[in-house]
Design an enzyme around this catalytic site. Structure first.
Site, PDB file in Angstrom:
ATOM      1  N   ARG A  48       8.395 -66.850   1.554  1.00 29.49           N
ATOM      2  CA  ARG A  48       8.977 -66.733   2.900  1.00 29.49           C
ATOM      3  C   ARG A  48       9.080 -68.081   3.615  1.00 29.49           C
ATOM      4  O   ARG A  48       9.680 -68.175   4.679  1.00 29.49           O
ATOM      5  CB  ARG A  48       8.186 -65.722   3.744  1.00 29.49           C
ATOM      6  CG  ARG A  48       8.829 -65.437   5.084  1.00 29.49           C
ATOM      7  CD  ARG A  48       8.174 -64.288   5.846  1.00 29.49           C
ATOM      8  NE  ARG A  48       6.741 -64.306   5.789  1.00 29.49           N
ATOM      9  CZ  ARG A  48       5.968 -65.132   6.509  1.00 29.49           C
ATOM     10  NH1 ARG A  48       6.506 -65.992   7.338  1.00 29.49           N
ATOM     11  NH2 ARG A  48       4.661 -65.075   6.392  1.00 29.49           N
ATOM     12  N   TYR A 102      33.952 -61.554  10.750  1.00 29.59           N
ATOM     13  CA  TYR A 102      33.417 -60.584   9.805  1.00 29.59           C
ATOM     14  C   TYR A 102      32.760 -59.452  10.617  1.00 29.59           C
ATOM     15  O   TYR A 102      32.058 -59.711  11.604  1.00 29.59           O
ATOM     16  CB  TYR A 102      32.387 -61.281   8.914  1.00 29.59           C
ATOM     17  CG  TYR A 102      31.653 -60.314   8.038  1.00 29.59           C
ATOM     18  CD1 TYR A 102      32.284 -59.713   6.962  1.00 29.59           C
ATOM     19  CD2 TYR A 102      30.328 -59.991   8.291  1.00 29.59           C
ATOM     20  CE1 TYR A 102      31.612 -58.809   6.177  1.00 29.59           C
ATOM     21  CE2 TYR A 102      29.648 -59.079   7.498  1.00 29.59           C
ATOM     22  CZ  TYR A 102      30.301 -58.487   6.446  1.00 29.59           C
ATOM     23  OH  TYR A 102      29.638 -57.591   5.667  1.00 29.59           O
ATOM     24  N   ASP A 174      31.459 -69.866   9.599  1.00 29.22           N
ATOM     25  CA  ASP A 174      31.292 -68.994   8.438  1.00 29.22           C
ATOM     26  C   ASP A 174      32.322 -69.462   7.413  1.00 29.22           C
ATOM     27  O   ASP A 174      33.527 -69.277   7.597  1.00 29.22           O
ATOM     28  CB  ASP A 174      31.523 -67.535   8.857  1.00 29.22           C
ATOM     29  CG  ASP A 174      31.267 -66.559   7.706  1.00 29.22           C
ATOM     30  OD1 ASP A 174      31.471 -66.952   6.539  1.00 29.22           O
ATOM     31  OD2 ASP A 174      30.894 -65.405   7.990  1.00 29.22           O
ATOM     32  N   LYS A 199      29.508 -63.397  -1.956  1.00 30.33           N
ATOM     33  CA  LYS A 199      30.933 -63.488  -2.246  1.00 30.33           C
ATOM     34  C   LYS A 199      31.208 -64.565  -3.298  1.00 30.33           C
ATOM     35  O   LYS A 199      30.741 -64.441  -4.413  1.00 30.33           O
ATOM     36  CB  LYS A 199      31.688 -63.708  -0.934  1.00 30.33           C
ATOM     37  CG  LYS A 199      31.244 -62.772   0.202  1.00 30.33           C
ATOM     38  CD  LYS A 199      31.530 -61.309  -0.087  1.00 30.33           C
ATOM     39  CE  LYS A 199      30.782 -60.372   0.857  1.00 30.33           C
ATOM     40  NZ  LYS A 199      30.982 -60.604   2.276  1.00 30.33           N
TER      41      LYS A 199
HETATM   42  C1  PLP Z   1      30.306 -60.418   3.444  1.00 32.82           C
HETATM   43  C2  PLP Z   1      30.442 -61.392   4.532  1.00 32.82           C
HETATM   44  C3  PLP Z   1      29.375 -61.689   5.393  1.00 32.82           C
HETATM   45  C4  PLP Z   1      28.037 -60.972   5.306  1.00 32.82           C
HETATM   46  O1  PLP Z   1      27.402 -61.226   4.119  1.00 32.82           O
HETATM   47  P1  PLP Z   1      26.314 -60.220   3.448  1.00 32.82           P
HETATM   48  O2  PLP Z   1      25.926 -60.975   2.246  1.00 32.82           O
HETATM   49  O3  PLP Z   1      27.011 -58.929   3.194  1.00 32.82           O
HETATM   50  O4  PLP Z   1      25.224 -60.062   4.438  1.00 32.82           O
HETATM   51  C5  PLP Z   1      29.571 -62.636   6.363  1.00 32.82           C
HETATM   52  N1  PLP Z   1      30.748 -63.260   6.519  1.00 32.82           N
HETATM   53  C6  PLP Z   1      31.799 -62.997   5.732  1.00 32.82           C
HETATM   54  C7  PLP Z   1      33.086 -63.717   5.946  1.00 32.82           C
HETATM   55  C8  PLP Z   1      31.689 -62.059   4.705  1.00 32.82           C
HETATM   56  O5  PLP Z   1      32.755 -61.779   3.943  1.00 32.82           O
END
Ligand code: PLP
Length: 389
Positions: A48, A102, A174, A199
């Site tokens: 952690r 998102y 992001d 992703k």
């Molecule tokens: C999927 C996604 C997230 C969140 O990610 P998780 O791994 O599902 O928590 C955040 N931003 C974007 C653009 C995403 O496609």
């Protein structure tokens, strides 16, 4: 090795590994220990604390990929996003967020901030002046996402970073949709880069993870908050993510190529009303995308003609999977109105330009001829059935 000079695929393959000193194996051993000798390092090792051997090594790889001094790995994209946000916001602060985000991030903002006395504003558009318009005396963070989901709008990263810097505000992006292969926001002045590693970094639809890349100073602040919130990732999955990242450059460049070919073909297709892809000259932000992106990514969306039933089309696909999530090596499609944006009111969707027949397409690494053939057979099946009905 001078890590400043080495290229993308070399970083992906070699940097940030745990050397197997004992057996000289070719890949990183996995250290699953949750207990380490306390004299070992200045900050005691503990899962952690985000500093196990595998976590620390992977952080190095991601930092180098994003051109930052440091990076941390999290249990999900939302853990990365929420921990980073809460590290920089406190009661009485204000944050400006981009209009289309998102869904999970949007949900976090509208359900969590108020409880902590944090106020927020969403922009009404993507232009730098839309962000400037929302700034207040107490604005501490500006948050953007580009390319956006699902319409692939492009926000001017450099302009937003400048705006934030001029006011002493922390800027966050992001960078999930672009991946570090296609976009390095720190080169344009952004402070903090966030990823859902579920992703493109993971890329095989089999792990859930997140990452934050930033300067040592910013990472230290995020680390202080993150050891309290506890969103670390298991070393087994850290190891899988390290393995996945070895091929990220290859995968994403192939996805870029496929998406470009398919976007161009769909744009000319009789059954398609409109295509949204930043690599197309017809995309309103194409010039801006060229300036800040090294590749245009594997995500695109398109609208079928209104006479074609989009749900039936998705059901008729054989190769392309109609599924949630994105960025895997396999092609997937979904209807944002039925999935990612189903919680949004029809009026809000309309205001953002998300039509009922809009299909979000995560382009995989299959041969583009096979992907197109699948789209064509599905269109033929649906139109024939509609004629018969
Ligand atoms: C999927 C996604 C997230 C969140 O990610 P998780 O791994 O599902 O928590 C955040 N931003 C974007 C653009 C995403 O496609």
């Amino acid at each position: 090795m001078d890590t400043k000079k080495i290229g993308l695929n070399t970083i992906c393959t070699h940097i940030g590994e745990v050397k197997d000193e004992q057996f000289k194996g070719a890949v990183s051993p996995i250290y699953m220990s949750s207990s380490y000798e306390y004299e070992d390092v200045a900050v005691k090792r503990y899962p952690r604390y985000y500093n196990t051997p595998n976590q620390a090594a992977l952080g190095e790889k991601i930092a180098l990929l994003e051109h930052t001094e440091a990076a941390m790995i999290f249990g999900s994209g939302m853990a990365a996003i929420s921990h980073a946000l809460m590290a920089f916001l406190k009661a009485g602060d204000h944050i400006v967020l981009q209009q289309t985000l998102y869904g999970g991030t949007y949900n976090f903002a509208v359900t969590q901030f108020e409880k902590y006395g944090i106020s927020y504003s969403f922009t009404t558009g993507w232009q730098p002046e839309d962000f400037a318009n929302e700034l207040k005396e107490n604005t501490k963070v500006i948050y953007i996402e580009t390319p956006s989901n699902p319409l692939l709008t492009i926000t001017d990263i450099e302009a937003i970073a400048k705006l934030a810097k001029s006011k002493g505000i922390v800027s966050m992006i992001d960078n999930t949709f672009a991946s570090p292969v296609n976009q390095n926001p720190v080169d344009f002045g952004i402070d903090i880069v966030l990823h859902s590693a579920t992703k493109y970094m993971g890329g095989h639809s089999d792990i859930c993870a997140g990452a934050v890349a930033a300067s040592k100073e910013h990472i230290e602040k995020i680390w202080q908050a993150s050891i309290c919130f506890g969103g670390s990732l298991s070393d087994q999955t850290v190891w899988l993510l390290e393995r996945s990242l070895k091929t990220m450059g290859l995968r994403v460049k192939e996805q870029n190529k496929n998406a470009m070919v398919l976007a161009s073909m769909l744009e000319k297709h009789d059954a398609v009303e409109r295509v949204y892809y930043p690599g197309l000259a017809s995309h309103p932000d194409h010039e801006l995308a060229k300036k800040q992106m090294k590749g245009f990514g594997g995500m695109l969306s398109f609208e079928l003609l209104e006479t074609i039933d989009a749900t039936a089309f998705l059901k008729a696909l054989k190769l392309i999977k109609p599924s949630m999530s994105l960025a895997g090596v396999e092609s997937t499609m979904l209807l944002p109105t039925k999935t990612s944006h189903s919680l949004m009111s029809a009026a809000d969707r309309k205001a953002q330009g998300i039509k009922d027949n809009l299909i979000r397409f995560s382009v995989g690494i299959e041969e583009h001829e096979d992907i197109l053939a699948d789209i064509n057979q599905a269109i033929t099946t649906v139109t024939n059935n509609q004629v018969l009905a």
